[in-house]
Design an enzyme around this catalytic site. Structure first.
Site, short mmCIF file in Angstrom:
data_model
loop_
_atom_site.label_atom_id
_atom_site.label_comp_id
_atom_site.label_asym_id
_atom_site.label_seq_id
_atom_site.Cartn_x
_atom_site.Cartn_y
_atom_site.Cartn_z
N GLU A 36 0.85 -1.19 0.00
CA GLU A 36 0.00 0.00 0.00
C GLU A 36 0.88 1.24 0.00
OE1 GLU A 36 -3.57 1.84 2.81
OE2 GLU A 36 -1.97 0.67 3.74
N LYS B 145 -9.52 2.39 -2.18
CA LYS B 145 -9.74 1.80 -0.86
C LYS B 145 -11.08 2.25 -0.29
CE LYS B 145 -7.23 1.59 3.59
NZ LYS B 145 -6.03 2.14 4.29
N CYS C 83 -5.34 -2.98 2.68
CA CYS C 83 -5.03 -2.84 4.10
C CYS C 83 -6.26 -2.96 5.01
CB CYS C 83 -4.27 -1.54 4.33
SG CYS C 83 -3.36 -1.48 5.90
#
Length: 251
Positions: free
Chosen positions: A41, A109, A143
Site C-alpha cells: 500500500e 480503498k 489494508c
C-alpha cells in the site's frame, strides 16, 4: 500463475527513490517466472496523510512507472498510491493493476483508516473490481479493508485470489496474520497479503507478508526483512476445494 509478493521498505514521500529501489526487485521476480507482482500500500510515498501535496494525477509518475514496468517486463504490477481521482472531493488511496498490454484497472480503498485520520485526507472508494489475470480472477482490496468480511464475501464466488497490499503496523501484526488466514478459509480462495517493513515516524512495520491457499494453509511467508516470496496460484485448486467442501452454498 506464479505470483511474487515484494516485501519492502519505503522512502518517505520520495517516489523517484522508490522507483529506483523497486525496479530491480520487480525485474528479478519476473525473471524468476512471476506473472503478477504485488507491491505494498502507498508503495511510492509511504502511508502519508499529506495528500494535498503528494497525490498524483491518474497518469502521474507512479502510474506511468507501473505501466512502463509492466510493459517492459511482460508482467502485471499492482500496488496503491495517492491519486487525485475524478469525481471525489479528496484524493483516494488508489490501487492500480497494470497489465503488460496497457491494461489499466483501478480500485479506491473503500475503508479509510479513521483511527489514523485517513478519512480526513482520502475519500472512501465506491466499489470493488475483479480482473482476469492470465485466467486467474483477482480481486484487490487494500489494508484496512481486510477487517470487513462483507467485502470479501460479496466477491468470493467470482474470485480465485484476493490481493491485499498494506501498511499494517507491527503492534497489530497478529491481527494481520489472523485475518489474512481467516479470509482465505471462509472464502476458499487464495489470499496474498503484502506488507511493508521498516519504520515511519512512530510506527514500525514487521512485514509478515504471506501467500495463503484456499484451505488456509501457508504457501509462503516472510521473515521481518526486505524479501520477495513467490507461489503458484491455480483456479483449478480453488474450484476443487469448493467442490470438495461446498460451504459457500450455505451462506
Amino acid at each position: 500463475m506464479l505470483v511474487a509478493a515484494i516485501q519492502h521498505d519505503i522512502a518517505w514521500e520520495a517516489p523517484q527513490r522508490n522507483f529506483e529501489r523497486l525496479r530491480p526487485r520487480v525485474e528479478a521476480a519476473v525473471e524468476n517466472g512471476a506473472s503478477l507482482v504485488v507491491l505494498s500500500e502507498m508503495w511510492s510515498t509511504g502511508f502519508s496523510m499529506n495528500s494535498a501535496e503528494i497525490a498524483e494525477a491518474p497518469d502521474g509518475p507512479t502510474a506511468t512507472f507501473m505501466h512502463e514496468l509492466a510493459e517492459s517486463t511482460g508482467a502485471w504490477i499492482t500496488g496503491s498510491f495517492p491519486e487525485r481521482t475524478a469525481g471525489y472531493s479528496l484524493p483516494t488511496n488508489r490501487l492500480l493493476l497494470a497489465g503488460p498490454g496497457g491494461e489499466d484497472h483501478r480500485y479506491s480503498k473503500i475503508h479509510p483508516f479513521t483511527y489514523a485520520k485517513e478519512d480526513r485526507h482520502y475519500a472512501a472508494g465506491r466499489g470493488t473490481i475483479t480482473v482476469d489475470v492470465q485466467g486467474v480472477k483477482v480481486t484487490p482490496l487494500v489494508c484496512y479493508d481486510l477487517r470487513f468480511t462483507d467485502l470479501f464475501w460479496d466477491q468470493a464466488a467470482a474470485t480465485d485470489c484476493f490481493v491485499v497490499p498494506a501498511n499494517w503496523p507491527k503492534a497489530r501484526r497478529e491481527h494481520w496474520k489472523t485475518l489474512l488466514r481467516a479470509r482465505a478459509i471462509e472464502n476458499q480462495a487464495y489470499v496474498i497479503g503484502v506488507n511493508r517493513v521498516g519504520s515511519a515516524g512512530r510506527l514500525d512495520y514487521s512485514g509478515d507478508s504471506r501467500i495463503i491457499d484456499p484451505l488456509g494453509e501457508m504457501v509462503e511467508a516472510t521473515p521481518e526483512e526486505e524479501t520477495t516470496i513467490c507461489a503458484e496460484v491455480s483456479p483449478a485448486v480453488v474450484a476443487q476445494v469448493r467442490k470438495d467442501f461446498p460451504f459457500m452454498q450455505d451462506r
